[in-house]
Design a protein around this motif. Structure first.
Motif, short mmCIF file in Angstrom:
data_model
loop_
_atom_site.label_atom_id
_atom_site.label_comp_id
_atom_site.label_asym_id
_atom_site.label_seq_id
_atom_site.Cartn_x
_atom_site.Cartn_y
_atom_site.Cartn_z
N GLY A 247 0.78 -1.23 0.00
CA GLY A 247 0.00 0.00 0.00
C GLY A 247 0.81 1.27 0.00
N PRO B 282 -2.51 -4.43 5.09
CA PRO B 282 -2.31 -5.80 5.56
C PRO B 282 -0.82 -6.13 5.66
CG PRO B 282 -2.86 -5.78 3.24
CD PRO B 282 -2.88 -4.35 3.68
N GLU C 58 0.79 -8.47 4.11
CA GLU C 58 1.37 -8.69 2.78
C GLU C 58 0.29 -8.49 1.72
OE1 GLU C 58 2.77 -12.70 2.96
OE2 GLU C 58 0.79 -13.53 3.28
N SER C 59 0.75 -8.18 0.52
CA SER C 59 -0.20 -8.02 -0.58
C SER C 59 -0.59 -9.40 -1.09
CB SER C 59 0.44 -7.23 -1.72
OG SER C 59 1.46 -8.01 -2.33
N PHE C 60 -1.63 -9.43 -1.92
CA PHE C 60 -2.03 -10.72 -2.51
C PHE C 60 -0.88 -11.32 -3.31
CE2 PHE C 60 -3.69 -13.11 -6.16
CZ PHE C 60 -4.25 -14.18 -5.49
N ARG C 61 -0.21 -10.44 -4.05
CA ARG C 61 0.90 -10.91 -4.88
C ARG C 61 1.96 -11.63 -4.04
NH1 ARG C 61 2.22 -8.64 -9.52
NH2 ARG C 61 0.78 -7.01 -8.87
N TRP D 201 1.54 -12.96 -1.09
CA TRP D 201 0.98 -14.23 -0.58
C TRP D 201 1.05 -15.30 -1.68
CZ3 TRP D 201 -2.86 -17.39 -2.31
CH2 TRP D 201 -3.32 -18.40 -1.44
N TYR D 202 0.70 -14.89 -2.88
CA TYR D 202 0.65 -15.82 -4.00
C TYR D 202 2.03 -16.43 -4.27
CZ TYR D 202 -0.48 -17.70 -8.63
OH TYR D 202 -0.68 -18.53 -9.70
N LEU D 203 3.02 -15.54 -4.27
CA LEU D 203 4.38 -16.01 -4.54
C LEU D 203 4.85 -17.01 -3.49
CD1 LEU D 203 6.00 -12.67 -5.75
CD2 LEU D 203 5.61 -14.74 -7.14
#
Lengths: 193, 451, 245
Positions: B411, B439, B441-444, B446-448
């Motif tokens: 953010g 948050p 971590e970002s979604f990205r 988390w995804y990684l």
């Protein structure tokens, strides 16, 4: 001069023609026209009264108006209870009319509008300037919607015609509906037959 | 002042905003009830829209046909290129008859042209005879709604206005009492004025007649008692045939107030004996709008006001915040055509929710046009320069994934660059709303880690 | 069938749980999902502010990321609608055209493409649905109140599959919340008033949660709820549909 400029501007800028739609399938009503007419009229502040003949109308009027009230009509049959020789006067002289009795060409069920034209109004202002309006119409002269209404009017010639639907009204003060704005304060429709 | 600033003022009294919102929402509900009684409602809208499309494509010929028929009917026809010419034409007609005082029924066109002010400057008194218009006229305010001119006022306000101007009892706010007082007050005007001006709802090319719709009967009272009747119309009021009135009269009042039809739908075809009847056909920017492909559909408008009643922004900002004769969504797509820089804020006074487009009885794509006006206004240089810089920076970042990713530790870039999330207390977002919590971590991210 | 998950930029940054729920939900329903890592934004914030002409780079990046998928699914009606209506490219117009046709909002993808009839989800709460205008009127995810046409609701259809969930009725079922992109700051007074009124409608009808398909509307409502110290929570519909608690 502006005329030519305006028209030239329009011609230059107007889009390509698209054909007019056909006016079919626009009446999907299933109601009984007479019943619908009566229901809607009540909803917009008017009153429908079914009568068998003109005498019944005269009796009702006699009960509701005093002899001092000015009553006018364009119907020769009502000459005994109302003036019927005022049509050539200055329209301003109708200012003190308490009741105006006229007939309509026909009514429309979906909105209880009644079609009247200059020839049956006497003076154009008559149905507006009177305090109360009574319109007489045969029961079987109710069209279902405005589409049938305009089919019936077709290319009829008139100087002035109007649909009247109920008494004049306003809701301009806090959306409170008040009957009797500038036109008639009440409207009764006598359905004859 | 801009719409956003005027709205702040309007919102100072929240109870009153609630009342305004609920009053107009009630009108929207009445419209729904009336519309949903007709199984053919959506077909009617489509038909009306198509008729109007045909009108736009044949305006030139229909106007010429209308003029020829009106002349045959004994009506005098005038053409006005702009507001000024319109006002001069009306003034000339009145002068010719030595008229110093006139009654006028509702005509948004004369509001657009500021006719009353013009005539007042020339020593002519105009009395607005629609009750709502008379109320705002006495208060020296413009109408706040095209169909319900005094909808922003409470009955207490009207009671006070009438007490001051018409001598009604102090403190009496009963609508029946106040309406009766107005009836008496205006009846005297109808009976004494030699000239009456009305608007035009529909002008029929085929017959040269025009139709005026009112509930109060004020247009008729004025016109039928006056020696001179002047009817003013924007040229887009034309429709091809009388039978098309069936379609429009079914839609107009249902859309406007939920009534099945207005009390009076008066067809003026010829002057009455001894009377003069004039029609003034006005352009005032309409032919320009006709040439704007994206915006010409706005000329289909039949002025029912349904888009205002349904608009969540209009209901909470009031008509005056639009600083234009026609307020609300339709006003916001008409106004920039009249004056782009003065009205550059209006297409932004919308959330583009689309409700307007879907109540519109002639299916004008109002919210799409609002979007398109925004593009035009920015390109024409009416954007705030700070906003423009911000947008350019934002575009750069969002077009370059690496820049976006590097800037984006939770953010951070967003907080700095997204206009509504700038993290400081001066940000209007923060005034009455909390910020989302950043948050872990970002979604990205988390995804990684997880996929 | 390979689905490209398009996660709106503000969801990526602020609401990762919505992205996670969307991904897990699709996987749970047997879909092969990819998340192209170089995606950024659909360009709507600029376009709605009148700067559509600046979105060329954004559009090309989008095409670059998503052209290879059979479907593109996004947990936002608003971003989906923007792609559907405004994704264009001088260079890659064919691909842009294909993407406009194969981009789906999450709910409509589940109801219209996957056509599921049941869902292993549980969410024992009273829930009000806030229809995002772009999802509803734009993508036609549910019938709008303006039209005289038969009612339906794709979000309602899915939420009714969730065990224990009770949908509440609202007084105004599809009034806008007032977010509106930059409208929310440019017209702060109206925006907040609209949001407050939307919340009141949910509150007085007994909602414990407000849900919807657009996190932008919910972020706005959540900001007001938090400021009011309200107990009502805003959750994205993907979180409910993926919920098993």
């Amino acid at each position: 001069m502006s005329r030519e400029n305006i028209l030239a501007g329009i011609k230059k800028n107007q889009p390509e023609n698209r054909v007019l739609p056909v006016l079919t399938g626009l009446n999907q009503s299933t109601y009984n026209p007479l019943e619908q007419f009566k229901t809607v009229l009540q909803g917009i502040g008017g009153e429908a009264i079914e009568v068998g003949n003109y005498q019944e109308i005269k009796d009702i009027i006699a009960k509701n108006y005093q002899s001092s009230d000015r009553i006018i009509t364009t119907l020769p049959d009502f000459g005994d209870i109302a003036e019927n020789n005022w049509q050539t006067e200055d329209p301003h002289t109708l200012e003190n009319v308490e009741l105006c009795i006229i007939r309509a060409h026909f009514g429309v069920a979906e909105n209880s509008a009644l079609w009247v034209t200059e020839d049956i109004l006497g003076l154009r202002v008559a149905p507006f300037i009177c305090q109360n309006l009574a319109v007489i119409i045969p029961k079987n002269e109710i069209e279902p919607t405005m589409h049938e209404a305009y089919k019936r009017i077709a290319m009829a010639e008139y100087g002035f015609g109007t649909f009247i639907a109920g008494p004049s009204k306003t809701a301009d003060i806090e959306q409170s509906l008040v009957l009797g704005a500038h036109g008639s304060k009440s409207m009764v429709v006598f359905l004859v037959g | 002042m801009k719409h956003s600033e005027l709205s702040v003022t309007f919102n100072k009294d929240e109870d009153r905003v609630d009342w305004h919102d609920q009053t107009l929402w009630w009108v929207r509900q009445k419209r729904d009830k009336a519309a949903f009684q007709l199984p053919e409602w959506e077909l009617l809208r489509e038909t009306a829209s198509q008729i109007k499309h045909n009108v736009l494509g044949n305006l030139h010929d229909y106007l010429v046909q209308f003029e020829a028929n009106a002349l045959k009917n004994g009506i005098t026809v005038h053409w006005a290129a702009d507001a000024d010419e319109h006002n001069r034409i009306v003034h000339n007609i009145l002068s010719k008859h030595g008229v110093q005082k006139m009654v006028k029924s509702k005509s948004m066109l004369t509001e657009e042209c500021h006719l009353n002010d013009y005539l007042a400057e020339n020593g002519i008194e105009v009395i607005d005879t629609d009750l709502g218009e008379r109320i705002v006229q006495l208060r020296e305010e413009p109408p706040s709604h095209i169909v319900l001119p005094a909808i922003h006022l409470k009955k207490e306000d009207v009671g006070e206005t009438f007490h001051v101007h018409l001598g009604t009892e102090k403190g009496n706010k009963d609508p029946v009492y106040l309406t009766a007082a107005a009836r008496e007050h205006l009846r005297e005007k109808f009976l004494t004025r030699k000239a009456a001006l009305t608007g035009v709802n529909f002008a029929i090319a085929e017959t040269g007649e025009f139709v005026v719709c009112t509930n109060e009967g004020n247009a008729d009272m004025g016109a039928h008692l006056a020696d001179v009747h002047i009817a003013c119309m924007g040229f887009e009021k034309i429709i091809p045939k009388r039978e098309h009135l069936g379609v429009f009269l079914r839609l107009l009042a249902r859309s406007a107030t939920g009534q099945p039809i207005t009390t009076y739908s008066s067809h003026f075809k010829k002057p009455r004996e001894g009377q003069e009847m004039h029609i003034v056909i006005v352009d005032n920017g309409r032919s320009t709008q006709l040439g704007r492909e994206d915006f010409r559909n706005s000329l289909k408008c039949i002025r029912c006001g349904a888009c205002m009643n349904t608009c969540p922004v209009y209901r909470r900002s009031g008509g005056h915040s639009y600083h234009n004769a026609v307020a609300g969504p339709i006003g916001s797509i008409l106004a920039p055509n009249l004056d782009m820089s003065k009205n550059a804020d209006l297409p932004f006074a919308s959330t583009l929710c689309g409700s307007c487009t879907n109540v519109c009885p002639v299916k004008i794509d109002i919210h799409d046009q609002l979007y398109k006006w925004r593009q035009v206004l920015v390109k024409e240089g009416h954007a705030d320069p700070v906003k423009k810089l911000g947008m350019q920076a934002m575009t750069f970042t969002l077009s370059h994934p690496k820049v976006y990713q590097n800037g984006g530790k939770i953010g951070r870039w967003f907080m700095k660059n997204t206009p509504f999330l700038v993290n400081n207390s001066l940000n209007p977002w923060y005034k009455q709303r909390d910020m989302p919590e950043p948050p872990k971590e970002s979604f990205r991210e988390w995804y990684l880690k997880n996929r | 069938m390979k689905v490209g998950l398009f996660i709106p930029c503000y969801v990526d940054q602020f609401y990762p749980q919505v992205g996670i729920a969307s991904l897990q939900l699709l996987e749970k329903l047997g879909v092969e999902v990819g998340f192209p890592l170089n995606q950024t934004c659909c360009g709507q914030p600029m376009a709605n502010s009148g700067f559509e002409h600046l979105t060329g780079g954004c559009n090309e990046n989008f095409i670059d990321n998503f052209a290879g998928f059979d479907y593109i699914v996004c947990p936002s009606g608003s971003c989906t609608l923007h792609i559907k209506e405004h994704l264009h490219s001088e260079q890659y117009e064919t691909q842009a055209g294909q993407i406009r046709k194969k981009v789906y909002e999450l709910v409509e993808f589940i109801t219209d493409v996957l056509k599921i009839e049941s869902l292993p989800a549980r969410f024992p709460h009273k829930v009000g649905v806030h229809q995002s205008c772009h999802g509803q009127r734009g993508l036609k995810l549910s019938q709008m109140s303006e039209l005289n046409a038969p009612g339906f609701s794709k979000p309602g259809y899915l939420l009714n599959m969730v065990e224990g969930l009770e949908l509440i009725e609202l007084d105004r079922k599809d009034e806008c919340c007032g977010f509106g992109g930059t409208f929310c700051v440019a017209e702060e007074a109206i925006s907040v008033k609209m949001g407050k009124d939307r919340i009141t409608d949910h509150t007085k009808n007994g909602a414990e949660y407000i849900t919807g398909g657009d996190m932008s509307c919910l972020m706005h409502l959540e900001g007001i709820l938090k400021r009011q110290n309200s107990k009502i929570k805003a959750v994205h519909i993907a979180e409910i549909l993926n919920s098993t608690n």
